[in-house]
Scaffold this active site. Structure first.
Site, short mmCIF file in Angstrom:
data_model
loop_
_atom_site.label_atom_id
_atom_site.label_comp_id
_atom_site.label_asym_id
_atom_site.label_seq_id
_atom_site.Cartn_x
_atom_site.Cartn_y
_atom_site.Cartn_z
N GLN A 125 -3.05 13.92 49.99
CA GLN A 125 -1.63 13.64 49.78
C GLN A 125 -1.10 12.71 50.87
O GLN A 125 -1.18 13.06 52.06
CB GLN A 125 -0.86 14.97 49.82
CG GLN A 125 0.65 14.85 49.70
CD GLN A 125 1.35 16.15 50.07
OE1 GLN A 125 0.81 16.96 50.83
NE2 GLN A 125 2.53 16.37 49.54
N GLY A 126 -0.57 11.57 50.49
CA GLY A 126 -0.04 10.62 51.48
C GLY A 126 1.47 10.56 51.44
O GLY A 126 2.05 9.66 50.83
N SER B 248 3.89 12.07 54.45
CA SER B 248 4.51 11.88 55.77
C SER B 248 4.02 10.61 56.46
O SER B 248 2.92 10.13 56.23
CB SER B 248 4.17 13.07 56.68
OG SER B 248 4.67 14.25 56.16
N SER C 222 -4.26 15.88 54.87
CA SER C 222 -5.36 16.84 54.90
C SER C 222 -6.51 16.34 54.04
O SER C 222 -6.29 15.82 52.94
CB SER C 222 -4.92 18.19 54.34
OG SER C 222 -3.70 18.55 54.87
N GLU D 246 4.58 23.12 46.83
CA GLU D 246 3.97 23.37 48.13
C GLU D 246 4.57 24.61 48.78
O GLU D 246 3.90 25.37 49.44
CB GLU D 246 4.19 22.15 49.02
CG GLU D 246 3.44 22.20 50.33
CD GLU D 246 3.51 20.86 51.07
OE1 GLU D 246 4.33 20.00 50.68
OE2 GLU D 246 2.74 20.69 52.02
#
Lengths: 386, 394, 386, 394
Positions: free
Chosen positions: D130-131, D133, D165, D248
């Site tokens: 997941q991109g 932040s 992550s 999330e």
């Protein structure tokens, strides 16, 4: 699997809430605090609505024992600082109903014609056999609304009716109008729910006063059950009380301005409110779970009650205390109502097992019994290569 | 670093103690002592104590002699304060006069004002109350709306004050009023001295959640005072008030600390008288750890007090660090109240005279709820520390 | 009466701080964590500056025993995460100096030529008499920087030299270069201040290794004193460590922007910082007071040390933990330095008596001894009418 | 209110448990088990577990069959999750794909995208990261600066992501980039799907304070992707991302809860092995009260989880209340870490294999420090609760 309220449950909660909102306003509460006389109107209303005998421990219809309904009612009672021993009535009736000898008084109480309360603590009340019954002496404590009650349920020792003092315990019905007892205001911190002490001297106890038989541990068993049920309902009251304090406070922060801004826009206020919300919702979940567990005879019901009472006791005090803080100056005045919630939370947290006592019960399961549990859980695990 | 008191100071301590032992009102500080129910009787009792302090030479200990003081230092002041605390001596009725008004006047008043007001204040002849907060100006003190207008040679004041301690016993009020609506809100404020017997003043008691009636609302309806009853100059009231608040937050920690220590000792005694599951509470490690932690904080409060006094002696004033002390003691006292109720357990609701501890722990619990609010809420103190001590952006 | 630092004390603190700021930067600390070798330069510097032998327990000049100076130095060591056993050196030298047999090693250590450390925990190290001395076996624990040390002070039992095991305790000097001992890294959480275990097998103990005589409680007495002194200096390190974490964090909040504002302008950040400041200043006051009490033989010195160690242990962890939180995402990365402070605080809080142990000591005074104290305080009070 | 599971569900629980017992990697979850030091070996081990789950029929339990799922409900999902937690089963490597990307795609993706991406995701053939932040867009996610420009028929991406992550194991990245600088910052963002083997992508591991290397920085240097790799439409990325964040924060509480319960049991076992002043720690009321309080919170976390699942079943989505769960469990876990270290006392610093507890309590303490930060800091969760649940003014 569904953790939530169904439509009937929601409707019950709403209708009870509306009734209290109308008939047990803060003005009603304050006038009760002044003249210390219970509202006959409320008594009749509760009876008419059929709310008093809502718990049926032998019940097994779609509502189970009615515990979920009872906690919803208790939450509303807490939310509106109800000045009536509704908890003692629900619990007391559930106990009296287990004994067929008390049907007529059960009916009178259930219809709102008589008021029942419970002497939660027996300091040293003992009875001795006399010619025509028993003679009861000693002190009872923690008797809510005793001054207004027509019937008091108490757990007293009947000497000789058991091998141990606790086996001698017997649940009895006491008549507060007797001249052989004295009722004294015990100066509780919570003026919305007064507590009394009772001294008994040569009080005559008839066989007919006995609930479910003399001694042999029956009284203790009943009282233990009543205390557990009471602890759960009190947890529900704490949730309602704290929830009201939270939402009234949030509302206040949306009205009050300082430094040219509504105080609700300050992050310190927001974070306090969020923490309060977390505590209220967590307490509510704990109470609902415990109610379901009790309703469905789940083996963890007792543990769940201790979880609920310990959590809501601390949460209720914290939330109502923070509500005072968030109100600023007016929060600690008598004319503001926040102290009523705080003091009610203080009493509710203290009685029927404080946080320490219930956490100690939790510790017995979580710590002392851990190994047994694990032995049950640990079946053989076969490993293979991935 | 030298925390010892010299011989002369120790003598002063001994002298103070002796005097206190012989002069504290009969039965005062014992559980049996009861304050008169009647407010004016209560006021008389407290004012008598102020007079006695003056006669004994213990009023204005660190004030210059020319204003009726004793001409000693802050060290003697805290020594007496500490001894008074140990014996739970009365606080008197002119607390706000002595602790807030007098130091403010010494900083900002004219010589004439000092000579006029300080001696009768010390003697207990003139009791003072403080008119700062208003219903819409609590944390945001600069938002006050009470107005003062110069009509001829007199100021005419209209408005409402709240949280005015002892207003019903006071002879004078030092109060803030807006004197210029055009200026930014911090700039148009002036500090006035108002006789409480002026026509147009109404005092209404505000009952606190513990039932105490120390606070009041005060209404000003066309109250007229002489033109010269101004301290620190017209439109300079905000600066004057900031000085006052510094005194409110920073001083007197030692007397208070000793009183907290007394309360702690009572809490320990009560814990020794109660059992939980067959074990004495004072021997149960859950309560022991918390009691010890509380004791630690009470001691540290003393250290903070000594540091503040040292700073006052050295630099003659207190900085924004004074907020730390207010935050520290009020939070600690709140925790004491909570712990007290935990110790009481199922005895917690009972507050009567026959109850365990006669209700003193509940009084701490209820009383402490206001302490994190008045004299600047904990939130305000934290803002001050963050912005003025740590320099975090506004 | 003056609670504050005088000019010399301020100057000492500043000069030591400047030195560490220059010679013990975060880069130095990180390179120590990598290659695990103590800086010879730092060793020499500390010796040259005369900081190592700063404590003199027999001292009674204007600096008393030098304790106030020592805590100022220790605060700076904590602030800069000093990777050198300065605490053990200060404490160890103070103990060695009480015995004239060790003058030459004292001098070498004081001049920075040899490194001393202390085995704070004796697991089971015992020595038996042999023909030409004693033979020592067993395990020592919690020995900071043992790998780099030239001298280890330890408290071991000399069998037969006392009526009880604790009377047999004897302070001895151990040579870590001996082949009869093995030093193992104990995997401490705090890589800036490594701890080691030592196993001794047939280690030959000469009479000359003994400090202040064999057994008869002398070792225990010395070790108790060393532990108290160590606890105080460690409290000072905790204050320095927490203070640095606080101010570095405050600085970060003045640089970092989110939502178009410096994060330091958010009230949540401000209030966390204010709470941290309160803890730092309170811990500092407690340490300073205890140092003065020890310096001036005040009867409350021992209590004051337990107050300081219990308070700073909790405060240090809380402050350094909040510092991580306030840094947001980068706060829990290895490349940010906040975790170094947090881990150092964790170790410092745990050793030489954790918060629980010291609070229990406080409880003995505050609770158990309360009545005696009150009896002393309660002289007769004569009341008169007002 | 009915918290019981029906017979079929209980059968499913039994079936799940049996399968897990026979399929969990050898030694997994025991203190002796060691992860491979080599990252790619570790990745392989975890990906194998994902494949095994798929083969066993335990991937996408509640997903429609047409996308490779099992077509069951969230109830079966949490039952398996709970059983996997009880046995400490591995989490797999495609956690973000399954828990965040897939539900997002099911809400916002085209049919074609769902058929293209969901089956290989479930099979363990395509791992997702997941991109979201960026260094200057943490709590303030809408401040992202990574840009995507349409050049011909391809998007060209430039910028930097953090806290990504499993980026070093991932085949695909779902990421946010700014596609319009003129629009207000929430409006000009788009969600893209980027193959991780694209030219111009650099992955740099970020070591956490506990030494773990799960996070990465990912640099995009003129990374070119096909025009159609967009989810939810151009400039609609903020809405899509808000959906993702809801997943999330709110889901998976039950598996996590069981793992916390396991950790708690370990903590209790350790407390039983340690004495303090000659008393077993598990019998000392100071520790007992705190342990019991922690247990209470772990149980309540389960209740919250059951409530959330019920809400999901009933209403098909989660509201801002999901923030409560994130706040609750991360705070509870932080307290668990603190209490663990209190229990260890002077053993606290030792983390080696031979130490008390082999360092597991320290791992909780260090690991939990990140948990109150990632996936929205506690401060952000409180803002959300206050503003979006309680309606307090912004």
């Amino acid at each position: 699997m569904f953790f939530g309220l169904n439509d009937e449950e929601k409707m019950l909660r709403r209708s009870v809430g509306d009734m209290f909102k109308d008939k047990n306003t803060i003005e009603h509460v304050r006038s009760f605090m002044e003249d210390k006389t219970m509202s006959k109107e409320m008594q009749k209303l509760l009876g008419d609505q059929g709310l008093l005998g809502i718990i049926d421990l032998d019940g097994s219809d779609e509502n189970g024992k009615g515990i979920v309904n009872a906690i919803l009612v208790a939450q509303e009672a807490g939310r509106h600082l109800l000045t009536y021993p509704l908890l003692e009535t629900m619990v007391g009736l559930s106990a009296l109903k287990t004994c067929s000898n008390h049907t007529s008084v059960v009916n009178e109480i259930e219809n709102g014609k008589k008021v029942i309360t419970i002497a939660w603590v027996n300091v040293d009340a003992k009875s001795r056999k006399t010619e025509n019954g028993y003679c009861l002496d000693g002190t009872l404590r923690e008797v809510p609304f005793a001054k207004d009650a027509d019937v008091i349920l108490a757990n007293v020792r009947v000497l000789g009716k058991g091998r141990t003092p606790s086996e001698e315990e017997t649940l009895v019905v006491i008549d507060p109008k007797s001249t052989n007892l004295v009722i004294r205001d015990a100066n509780s911190i919570d003026l919305t729910y007064p507590l009394f002490d009772i001294s008994l001297l040569n009080y005559h106890l008839d066989e007919s006063a006995i609930v479910k038989g003399i001694g042999m541990g029956r009284g203790k068993q009943l009282m233990d059950q009543m205390r557990k049920l009471g602890a759960l309902l009190l947890s529900a009251e704490l949730v309602g009380c704290a929830e009201r304090a939270l939402y009234d406070t949030v509302e206040y922060t949306k009205q009050r301005a300082q430094f040219g801004k509504l105080i609700g826009s300050f992050q310190a206020m927001k974070h306090m409110a969020a923490d309060m919300y977390l505590k209220v919702e967590s307490g509510k979940a704990a109470v609902e779970y415990a109610a379901w567990a009790l309703d469905s005879d789940n083996e963890e019901a007792e543990l769940a009650i201790s979880i609920a009472k310990s959590y809501t006791s601390n949460a209720g005090i914290q939330v109502c205390g923070d509500a005072i803080q968030m109100h600023g100056g007016i929060g600690f005045t008598w004319e503001n109502e926040m102290h009523l919630f705080f003091k009610r939370a203080r009493r509710s947290a203290a009685v029927l097992g404080d946080s320490y006592s219930h956490l100690e019960k939790v510790a017995k399961v979580a710590i002392d019994q851990l190994e047994e549990q694990q032995q049950v859980a640990n079946r053989e695990v076969k490993f293979v290569e991935v | 670093m030298d925390l010892s008191f010299n011989e002369k100071q120790e003598e002063y301590r001994q002298h103070s103690r002796e005097w206190l032992i012989h002069n504290i009102p009969k039965g005062w500080g014992t559980p049996e002592f009861e304050m008169p129910d009647d407010e004016s009787e209560r006021g008389k009792l407290l004012r008598n104590w102020d007079r006695k302090l003056y006669e004994g030479g213990f009023a204005g200990i660190s004030w210059p002699k020319e204003y009726g003081g004793q001409g000693l230092t802050h060290v003697e002041e805290i020594i007496f304060d500490e001894e008074a605390g140990k014996l739970n001596a009365p606080g008197g009725i002119n607390v706000l006069g002595k602790l807030l008004f007098a130091p403010t006047l010494m900083l900002f008043g004219t010589e004439e004002q000092k000579h006029r007001f300080l001696p009768p204040l010390l003697k207990g002849d003139e009791v003072w109350c403080q008119g700062f907060s208003e219903p819409n100006a609590g944390s945001d003190l600069a938002a006050i709306q009470t107005r003062a207008e110069l009509v001829g040679d007199r100021w005419v004041i209209n408005g409402q004050k709240v949280w005015t301690s002892f207003a019903h016993h006071a002879d004078w009020c030092f109060m803030l009023a807006r004197t210029d609506n055009e200026l930014p809100k911090h700039k148009g404020i002036t500090l006035f001295l108002v006789p409480m017997n002026s026509e147009g003043i109404t005092v209404r008691p505000l009952v606190q959640i513990n039932g105490n009636r120390d606070f009041n609302e005060v209404f000003f309806d066309n109250v007229s005072i002489p033109q010269e009853n101004v301290v620190g100059g017209i439109n300079n009231g905000w600066n004057v008030a900031m000085g006052t608040l510094g005194f409110e937050r920073g001083t007197l920690a030692l007397g208070r600390q000793v009183r907290f220590q007394n309360e702690f000792n009572t809490l320990v005694q009560i814990s020794k008288s109660l059992n939980k599951n067959g074990e004495n509470i004072s021997q149960n490690s859950y309560y022991r750890q918390q009691l010890a932690e509380l004791f630690v904080e009470i001691r540290i409060l003393r250290y903070h007090g000594l540091k503040t006094i040292s700073q006052l002696l050295n630099e003659g004033k207190l900085g924004p660090e004074a907020s730390l002390q207010k935050l520290f003691w009020s939070t600690m006292h709140l925790n004491m109240g909570k712990l007290g109720l935990e110790v009481l357990g199922e005895e917690g609701p009972y507050m009567g005279k026959e109850s365990v501890g006669r209700g003193v722990l509940q009084d701490i619990d209820l009383g402490s709820r206001g302490e994190t609010i008045y004299a600047g809420t904990s939130q305000i103190q934290k803002n001050i520390i963050a912005e003025r001590v740590l320099g975090m952006p506004r």
